[in-house]
Design a protein around this motif. Structure first.
Motif, short mmCIF file in Angstrom:
data_model
loop_
_atom_site.label_atom_id
_atom_site.label_comp_id
_atom_site.label_asym_id
_atom_site.label_seq_id
_atom_site.Cartn_x
_atom_site.Cartn_y
_atom_site.Cartn_z
N PHE A 42 25.20 -35.94 58.66
CA PHE A 42 25.61 -36.55 57.40
C PHE A 42 24.39 -36.78 56.51
O PHE A 42 24.40 -36.46 55.32
CB PHE A 42 26.35 -37.88 57.65
CG PHE A 42 26.73 -38.60 56.38
CD1 PHE A 42 27.82 -38.19 55.62
CD2 PHE A 42 26.01 -39.71 55.95
CE1 PHE A 42 28.18 -38.86 54.46
CE2 PHE A 42 26.36 -40.37 54.78
CZ PHE A 42 27.44 -39.95 54.03
N TYR A 43 23.32 -37.30 57.09
CA TYR A 43 22.08 -37.55 56.35
C TYR A 43 21.54 -36.24 55.76
O TYR A 43 21.16 -36.19 54.59
CB TYR A 43 21.04 -38.21 57.26
CG TYR A 43 19.71 -38.39 56.59
CD1 TYR A 43 19.49 -39.43 55.69
CD2 TYR A 43 18.65 -37.51 56.84
CE1 TYR A 43 18.27 -39.58 55.06
CE2 TYR A 43 17.43 -37.65 56.22
CZ TYR A 43 17.24 -38.69 55.32
OH TYR A 43 16.03 -38.84 54.69
N HIS A 52 30.96 -28.05 47.91
CA HIS A 52 31.54 -26.75 48.23
C HIS A 52 30.46 -25.75 48.66
O HIS A 52 30.73 -24.83 49.43
CB HIS A 52 32.31 -26.21 47.01
CG HIS A 52 33.08 -24.98 47.30
ND1 HIS A 52 34.21 -24.96 48.10
CD2 HIS A 52 32.88 -23.68 46.92
CE1 HIS A 52 34.66 -23.73 48.19
NE2 HIS A 52 33.87 -22.93 47.47
N GLN A 53 29.23 -25.96 48.21
CA GLN A 53 28.12 -25.06 48.56
C GLN A 53 27.54 -25.36 49.95
O GLN A 53 26.77 -24.57 50.48
CB GLN A 53 27.02 -25.15 47.50
CG GLN A 53 27.46 -24.61 46.16
CD GLN A 53 26.39 -24.78 45.09
OE1 GLN A 53 25.23 -25.03 45.39
NE2 GLN A 53 26.78 -24.62 43.83
N LEU A 54 27.90 -26.53 50.53
CA LEU A 54 27.42 -26.86 51.87
C LEU A 54 28.12 -26.00 52.90
O LEU A 54 29.22 -25.50 52.67
CB LEU A 54 27.71 -28.34 52.18
CG LEU A 54 27.03 -29.40 51.33
CD1 LEU A 54 27.61 -30.77 51.66
CD2 LEU A 54 25.53 -29.39 51.54
N ASP A 55 27.48 -25.86 54.09
CA ASP A 55 28.18 -25.14 55.15
C ASP A 55 29.39 -25.98 55.58
O ASP A 55 29.49 -27.17 55.30
CB ASP A 55 27.24 -24.80 56.32
CG ASP A 55 26.75 -26.01 57.08
OD1 ASP A 55 27.60 -26.77 57.59
OD2 ASP A 55 25.51 -26.21 57.14
N GLN A 63 20.84 -32.47 51.15
CA GLN A 63 21.12 -31.19 50.55
C GLN A 63 21.89 -31.35 49.24
O GLN A 63 21.62 -30.65 48.26
CB GLN A 63 21.93 -30.34 51.55
CG GLN A 63 21.91 -28.88 51.24
CD GLN A 63 22.56 -28.06 52.35
OE1 GLN A 63 22.58 -28.48 53.51
NE2 GLN A 63 23.09 -26.91 51.99
N LEU A 64 22.82 -32.29 49.19
CA LEU A 64 23.55 -32.57 47.95
C LEU A 64 22.61 -33.04 46.86
O LEU A 64 22.76 -32.67 45.70
CB LEU A 64 24.66 -33.63 48.19
CG LEU A 64 25.92 -33.16 48.88
CD1 LEU A 64 26.83 -34.35 49.17
CD2 LEU A 64 26.65 -32.13 48.04
N ARG A 65 21.67 -33.89 47.22
CA ARG A 65 20.71 -34.41 46.24
C ARG A 65 19.84 -33.30 45.65
O ARG A 65 19.40 -33.38 44.51
CB ARG A 65 19.82 -35.47 46.88
CG ARG A 65 20.54 -36.78 47.06
CD ARG A 65 19.60 -37.90 47.44
NE ARG A 65 20.34 -39.14 47.61
CZ ARG A 65 20.34 -39.85 48.71
NH1 ARG A 65 19.60 -39.50 49.75
NH2 ARG A 65 21.06 -40.96 48.79
N LYS A 66 19.62 -32.28 46.46
CA LYS A 66 18.81 -31.14 46.00
C LYS A 66 19.65 -30.16 45.17
O LYS A 66 19.12 -29.17 44.71
CB LYS A 66 18.19 -30.41 47.19
CG LYS A 66 17.11 -31.19 47.89
CD LYS A 66 16.60 -30.43 49.10
CE LYS A 66 15.62 -31.28 49.88
NZ LYS A 66 15.22 -30.62 51.13
N GLY A 67 20.93 -30.42 45.06
CA GLY A 67 21.78 -29.55 44.27
C GLY A 67 22.72 -28.69 45.08
O GLY A 67 23.33 -27.77 44.56
#
Length: 163
Positions: free
Chosen positions: A149-150, A111-114, A155-159
């Motif tokens: 996607f990569y 949800h925090q991703l663009d 970015q997900l891995r970083k939180g």
């Protein structure tokens, strides 16, 4: 006839009888011991009024001892299965809890991703679409969707913090 003489005379006979019932020499030996123990305890109940031979009476006791053992074994197996099922159920509930927790964390971070990255993550992971199909949806190349996607995964891995 004393106890030892009775055992000497009938012990082998009762053992062989129980061996045919159990097909296990160790179990037959244990049940033979129990049979003679029960016989000694209830020797006063044996009345030989010409109705039954002593060996027949011993066989009846042996059969009852064997049936009691079967009943105990059945109860033991039911208990083991019950405990196993409980462990399995407990394990599955625990596993489901952690899966749910992981899903919640995943969606919080996603949800925090663009918006574009979040949509690409959803299309790839939840929609099971190929990079080519995702590229077509966005009007971009397959390579663009693969790289985006990569980057979203990184970015997900970083939180989930925006770059």
């Amino acid at each position: 006839m004393n106890t030892e003489e009775v055992y000497q005379e009938y012990g082998d006979f009762i053992f062989k009888y129980l061996l045919t019932l159990t097909n296990n020499s160790q179990t037959a030996e244990e049940l033979t011991q129990e049979t003679f123990y029960q016989a000694i305890k209830s020797i006063d109940n044996f009345h030989n009024n010409g109705r039954a031979k002593f060996s027949t009476w011993l066989c009846a006791i042996a059969k009852n001892v064997w049936l009691q053992e079967l009943h105990k074994e059945k109860k033991r197996k039911q208990l083991e299965e019950s405990l196993q099922n409980e462990d399995t159920l407990s394990y599955h509930l625990e596993e489901e809890y952690f899966k749910k927790e992981n899903k919640i964390n995943f969606f919080k971070q996603a949800h925090q991703l663009d918006e574009k990255k979040r949509e690409i993550i959803y299309l790839r992971l939840l929609g099971d679409l190929s990079f080519k199909e995702i590229g077509l949806i966005f009007g971009e190349s397959e390579n663009w969707s693969r790289v985006t996607f990569y980057r979203a995964k990184q970015q997900l891995r970083k939180g989930g913090q925006k770059e």
